[in-house]
Design an enzyme around this catalytic site. Structure first.
Site, PDB file in Angstrom:
ATOM      1  N   ARG A 123      85.440  31.444  36.911  1.00 55.21           N
ATOM      2  CA  ARG A 123      85.761  32.880  37.011  1.00 55.21           C
ATOM      3  C   ARG A 123      84.739  33.745  36.295  1.00 55.21           C
ATOM      4  O   ARG A 123      84.327  34.789  36.823  1.00 55.21           O
ATOM      5  CB  ARG A 123      87.168  33.127  36.460  1.00 55.21           C
ATOM      6  CG  ARG A 123      87.611  34.595  36.390  1.00 55.21           C
ATOM      7  CD  ARG A 123      87.218  35.431  37.582  1.00 55.21           C
ATOM      8  NE  ARG A 123      87.585  34.863  38.860  1.00 55.21           N
ATOM      9  CZ  ARG A 123      87.049  35.219  40.010  1.00 55.21           C
ATOM     10  NH1 ARG A 123      86.081  36.136  40.045  1.00 55.21           N
ATOM     11  NH2 ARG A 123      87.442  34.665  41.129  1.00 55.21           N
ATOM     12  N   LYS A 158      75.173  55.551  32.773  1.00 55.51           N
ATOM     13  CA  LYS A 158      76.605  55.366  33.046  1.00 55.51           C
ATOM     14  C   LYS A 158      76.861  53.905  33.417  1.00 55.51           C
ATOM     15  O   LYS A 158      77.066  53.555  34.577  1.00 55.51           O
ATOM     16  CB  LYS A 158      77.056  56.307  34.158  1.00 55.51           C
ATOM     17  CG  LYS A 158      76.931  57.783  33.796  1.00 55.51           C
ATOM     18  CD  LYS A 158      77.322  58.678  34.949  1.00 55.51           C
ATOM     19  CE  LYS A 158      77.147  60.146  34.587  1.00 55.51           C
ATOM     20  NZ  LYS A 158      77.486  61.063  35.711  1.00 55.51           N
ATOM     21  N   LYS A 190      69.992  68.254  27.819  1.00 60.06           N
ATOM     22  CA  LYS A 190      71.079  68.463  28.762  1.00 60.06           C
ATOM     23  C   LYS A 190      71.895  69.694  28.392  1.00 60.06           C
ATOM     24  O   LYS A 190      71.639  70.369  27.388  1.00 60.06           O
ATOM     25  CB  LYS A 190      71.955  67.211  28.824  1.00 60.06           C
ATOM     26  CG  LYS A 190      71.160  65.940  29.188  1.00 60.06           C
ATOM     27  CD  LYS A 190      72.059  64.801  29.580  1.00 60.06           C
ATOM     28  CE  LYS A 190      72.651  65.032  30.960  1.00 60.06           C
ATOM     29  NZ  LYS A 190      73.446  63.864  31.409  1.00 60.06           N
ATOM     30  N   GLU A 224      67.603  69.438  31.920  1.00 56.83           N
ATOM     31  CA  GLU A 224      68.622  69.604  32.952  1.00 56.83           C
ATOM     32  C   GLU A 224      68.814  71.093  33.241  1.00 56.83           C
ATOM     33  O   GLU A 224      69.029  71.890  32.326  1.00 56.83           O
ATOM     34  CB  GLU A 224      69.946  68.992  32.473  1.00 56.83           C
ATOM     35  CG  GLU A 224      71.080  69.136  33.465  1.00 56.83           C
ATOM     36  CD  GLU A 224      72.372  68.568  32.919  1.00 56.83           C
ATOM     37  OE1 GLU A 224      72.597  67.358  33.086  1.00 56.83           O
ATOM     38  OE2 GLU A 224      73.152  69.337  32.302  1.00 56.83           O
ATOM     39  N   ASP A 245      70.581  69.596  38.530  1.00 51.81           N
ATOM     40  CA  ASP A 245      71.933  69.060  38.436  1.00 51.81           C
ATOM     41  C   ASP A 245      72.904  69.823  39.328  1.00 51.81           C
ATOM     42  O   ASP A 245      73.129  71.023  39.154  1.00 51.81           O
ATOM     43  CB  ASP A 245      72.412  69.122  36.984  1.00 51.81           C
ATOM     44  CG  ASP A 245      73.783  68.506  36.802  1.00 51.81           C
ATOM     45  OD1 ASP A 245      73.969  67.355  37.225  1.00 51.81           O
ATOM     46  OD2 ASP A 245      74.669  69.175  36.243  1.00 51.81           O
TER      47      ASP A 245
END
Length: 312
Positions: A123, A158, A190, A224, A245
């Site tokens: 597994r 991410k 950002k 950004e 963005d």
């Protein structure tokens, strides 16, 4: 594009990826060793009570790794390492390799050895290869959609906790490029950076200039932006890359037309297989997609233990 051409492109991507060029090197990274041990430990593989109670201690078996989808393989080396970690005497024969196309029904590998060891590792090994091949397969679909444009497909940060190196390797197997590995890899200003400095009265121009000035390592400075006016201000202040963005196609195209040749462009936000081609055709250099790693569908594999009559 023919399968052989697709495979050649993906291998080239792997060769030019400075961080994840070789999987055998990747397996030596402390983070990767740790995640393998953690995955096996959480499955309590040494205390498989089902196997202990019904499988004879010295029984030997042979099993095949069967692909049940079509896509791109990633993580076959990790599959092998998991079995070897449980029992070094387990023998693995590979018929397919990372970055190659596989089809439903393909036998990807053969595993032979102590039956208890095979069942204990099964597994965990399937979890790794299914997840990574899912990432590689989805990446390859995006790469195919933008073929013929100047854009490349890139991942983001991410990623699953502890599995970033593996997941970014899988993106490379699918023909994609790796964005920042971590926060130390580049300067990316950002929206939250801007929001945090707003009470200090800092303008976008001042923030970009500060980033360029306090840059001993001479990293490229990416900013950004969510509007053409922001993009123009950041470019005028010296930004090297603009992260467009969640901008509309029309505004993205207008921004690129206005600033083409002065900065590089990355598109991000709301990108799907349905709209990625249109975004690529705006002239962006990079299209970064978090879904490559955070929302991928697991590639379906099964490990089938063969009966005596099925052995070759």
């Amino acid at each position: 594009m023919k399968n052989t051409e697709q495979t050649a492109m993906r291998f080239q991507s792997l060769k030019t990826n400075s961080t994840l060029a070789k999987f055998d090197t990747l397996l030596q990274e402390p983070e990767v060793k740790a995640i393998i041990k953690l995955a096996l430990a959480e499955d309590r593989y040494r205390n498989d009570i089902t196997t202990q109670r019904i499988i004879p201690l010295h029984l030997e078996s042979k099993a095949v790794l069967l692909a049940k989808n079509s896509g791109v393989l990633a993580g076959i080396g990790l599959f092998e390492v998991v079995f070897k970690h449980v029992n070094p005497r387990t023998e693995i024969t590979l018929f397919k390799y990372d970055s190659t196309d596989i089809s439903s029904g393909d036998i990807v590998a053969e595993v032979s050895g102590n039956t208890r060891s095979i069942l204990r590792a099964e597994r965990t090994a399937l979890n790794f290869i299914g997840h990574l091949s899912g990432i590689a397969s989805l990446t390859s679909q995006y790469v195919e959609r933008i073929k013929g444009t100047r854009a490349c497909i890139s991942d983001t940060r991410k990623t699953s906790a502890g599995q970033r190196l593996l997941e970014k390797y899988a993106v490379a197997c699918g023909g994609g490029q790796n964005h920042r590995q971590n926060l130390s890899d580049g300067i990316l200003i950002k929206d939250n950076h801007l929001a945090a400095l707003a009470p200090c009265g800092k303008s976008l121009t001042e923030i970009v200039i500060r980033a360029k000035t306090n840059n001993d390592a001479r990293h490229l400075v990416e900013v950004e932006v969510n509007s053409q006016s922001q993009a123009e201000e950041a470019a005028a202040a010296g930004a090297d890359i603009l992260l467009l963005d969640n901008m509309s196609i029309a505004e993205m195209r207008s921004t690129i037309d206005k600033l083409y040749g002065k900065v590089r462009f990355e598109a991000s936000g709301g990108i799907t297989l349905q709209n990625v081609r249109e975004i690529a055709e705006t002239g962006v250099d990079t299209i970064s997609i978090g879904a490559l790693t955070h929302s991928v569908k697991v590639f379906d594999f099964s490990l089938e233990v063969l009966s005596d009559s099925e052995h070759p």
